[in-house]
Enzyme design. Structure first.
Site, mmCIF file in Angstrom:
data_model
loop_
_atom_site.group_PDB
_atom_site.id
_atom_site.type_symbol
_atom_site.label_atom_id
_atom_site.label_comp_id
_atom_site.label_asym_id
_atom_site.label_seq_id
_atom_site.Cartn_x
_atom_site.Cartn_y
_atom_site.Cartn_z
ATOM 1 N N ALA A 53 -36.232 3.423 -8.109
ATOM 2 C CA ALA A 53 -35.843 4.085 -6.770
ATOM 3 C C ALA A 53 -36.944 5.026 -6.214
ATOM 4 O O ALA A 53 -37.053 4.734 -4.883
ATOM 5 C CB ALA A 53 -34.541 4.744 -7.048
ATOM 6 N N ARG A 94 -34.080 -3.903 -0.853
ATOM 7 C CA ARG A 94 -33.099 -3.612 -1.942
ATOM 8 C C ARG A 94 -32.314 -2.691 -1.526
ATOM 9 O O ARG A 94 -32.332 -1.293 -1.186
ATOM 10 C CB ARG A 94 -34.145 -3.267 -3.054
ATOM 11 C CG ARG A 94 -35.124 -4.242 -3.813
ATOM 12 C CD ARG A 94 -35.579 -4.104 -5.217
ATOM 13 N NE ARG A 94 -34.551 -4.034 -6.151
ATOM 14 C CZ ARG A 94 -34.782 -3.676 -7.370
ATOM 15 N NH1 ARG A 94 -35.686 -3.258 -7.642
ATOM 16 N NH2 ARG A 94 -33.627 -3.987 -8.064
ATOM 17 N N ASP A 238 -30.346 5.291 -9.465
ATOM 18 C CA ASP A 238 -30.625 4.715 -8.094
ATOM 19 C C ASP A 238 -30.036 5.644 -7.071
ATOM 20 O O ASP A 238 -30.459 5.373 -5.900
ATOM 21 C CB ASP A 238 -30.486 3.267 -8.079
ATOM 22 C CG ASP A 238 -32.033 2.624 -8.646
ATOM 23 O OD1 ASP A 238 -32.222 2.635 -9.793
ATOM 24 O OD2 ASP A 238 -32.302 1.845 -7.782
HETATM 25 O O1 MRU Z 1 -34.361 -2.748 -10.728
HETATM 26 P P1 MRU Z 1 -35.053 -1.743 -11.072
HETATM 27 O O2 MRU Z 1 -36.162 -1.900 -12.068
HETATM 28 O O3 MRU Z 1 -35.937 -1.274 -9.750
HETATM 29 O O4 MRU Z 1 -34.106 -0.653 -11.657
HETATM 30 C C1 MRU Z 1 -34.785 0.683 -11.771
HETATM 31 C C2 MRU Z 1 -33.817 1.608 -12.362
HETATM 32 O O5 MRU Z 1 -32.677 1.439 -12.742
HETATM 33 C C3 MRU Z 1 -34.130 3.028 -12.773
HETATM 34 O O6 MRU Z 1 -33.588 3.668 -13.901
HETATM 35 C C4 MRU Z 1 -33.872 3.883 -11.511
HETATM 36 O O7 MRU Z 1 -34.680 3.280 -10.292
HETATM 37 C C5 MRU Z 1 -34.448 5.092 -11.728
HETATM 38 S S1 MRU Z 1 -36.200 5.174 -11.817
HETATM 39 C C6 MRU Z 1 -37.072 6.467 -11.682
#
Ligand code: MRU
Length: 352
Positions: A53, A94, A238
């Site tokens: 995120a 996204r 996120d």
């Molecule tokens: O699909 P992704 O790899 O973008 O998902 C990432 C996550 O779920 C993380 O846990 C979240 O973004 C927090 S990262 C600091």
């Protein structure tokens, strides 16, 4: 080499454009891709060249700088309208990570009153977002590590490290800090199907930092907890809604349920830019659905029986009541709920 190192730079701004470490190729290859236009940046976010995120938010901010440069050069009268279109393009890349729209909104605020070239002002703001994120991660690392008892072992999920943020990481930042403080006995990382962020990215980061890491399959987590092998499960987010619900990588809620059942602590680490108080609860969040192929195909080979389809939500909702600790740069909130969260300054929506 000190124990507390962070040498990974997933997002690099250069005069030629935005360089992103291509996370699809890790850990086999370390390739930086150069993006000189906003369409490419939006595609990079959608296709997971960059993910996580906070990293998505920072990338989108730099992407908008590229857009501003191009539109002002091509059409000094009409750049605002074209920039608005690109904000929409980036925001749609996204949908679940609130940091994306939060970062774009910050840049949008800076556009008010600009008459000349918008790019330098936007670049200043993008750089500030990037630097502030690293600073927030360092603070969260210290806050979260303070909660962990010496001799603890932890399990983390997905990738929340330097690759997922401006640097250092959220949940992985806490693990880095706790490790540097000599508090950790063992770090377990869950593979994180289907994209394998844990096996490919978290393991890569920890090995680089010389923090011993043991991988488990996602379905081994309950048994790990049953055997009292971990005292904490530590994840990122996120989005965190006003009532404290946590939206994070699909599978997070199953971990939280297991934690509660087996008496393991469940810690969520997220900067205030991930707080979305404009939404009352996690039920209102747009959960990204990704392609079937991510589930049906592994390393370019179909593994599922021909004819099978897949359901592939990228995130899930962990109810606030399953969270033992929410760590932000402002400190630690135990057993977070709506009232306790109201003291925080959210990235989105109003506090209180
Ligand atoms: O699909 P992704 O790899 O973008 O998902 C990432 C996550 O779920 C993380 O846990 C979240 O973004 C927090 S990262 C600091």
């Amino acid at each position: 080499m000190t124990k507390d190192t962070d040498t990974i730079h997933t997002i690099r701004w250069t005069d030629a454009g935005l360089e992103l470490l291509d996370q699809r190729d890790l850990p086999r290859e370390e390739n930086y891709l150069l993006f000189a236009d906003v369409t490419g940046v939006a595609g990079a976010i959608r296709d997971m060249v960059v993910r996580g995120a906070p990293a998505i938010g920072i990338t989108a901010a730099y992407g908008l700088v590229l857009a501003a440069r191009q539109h002002y050069a091509e059409s000094p009268q009409d750049w605002r309208r074209r920039l608005d279109e690109d904000i929409g393009l980036l925001a749609a890349a996204r949908p679940t990570a609130v940091n994306l729209v939060w970062a774009l909104q910050r840049l949008q605020h800076r556009l008010a009153g600009i008459t000349g070239d918008p790019a330098p002002v936007l670049l200043e703001e993008a750089r500030a977002i990037h630097a502030e994120d690293i600073e927030a991660n360092r603070r969260m690392g210290a806050h979260g590590a303070a909660v962990i008892d010496a001799g603890s072992s932890v399990l983390t999920y997905c990738n929340t490290g330097s690759l997922a943020t401006g640097g250092y990481g959220t949940a992985l930042g806490v693990i880095r800090s706790a490790w540097a403080a000599g508090k950790l006995q063992q770090v377990y990382a869950s593979e994180t199907r289907p994209w394998l962020q844990g096996a490919r990215l978290t393991a890569w980061e920890l090995v680089r930092d010389r923090i011993p890491v043991t991988l488990i399959t996602d379905n081994a987590a309950g048994y790990l907890m049953q055997g009292r092998r971990v005292q904490w499960v530590i994840t990122g987010a996120d989005r965190v809604t006003a009532n404290g619900d946590v939206i994070n990588k699909i599978g997070t809620s199953s971990l939280a349920v297991n934690c509660r059942h087996y008496g393991v602590g469940f810690m969520v680490v997220a900067p205030c830019s991930t707080l979305d108080f404009s939404l009352d609860s996690g039920a209102l969040v747009d959960i990204e659905q990704r392609a079937d192929a991510e589930v049906l195909v592994l390393a370019d080979r179909r593994i599922a029986a021909a004819g099978a389809t897949a359901w592939n939500p990228a995130f899930d909702v962990t109810p606030a009541e399953l969270v033992d600790c929410l760590v932000t740069e402002q400190g630690v909130i135990r057993a977070p709920d709506r009232a306790k969260l109201a003291v925080l300054e959210p990235g989105f929506g109003n506090s209180g």
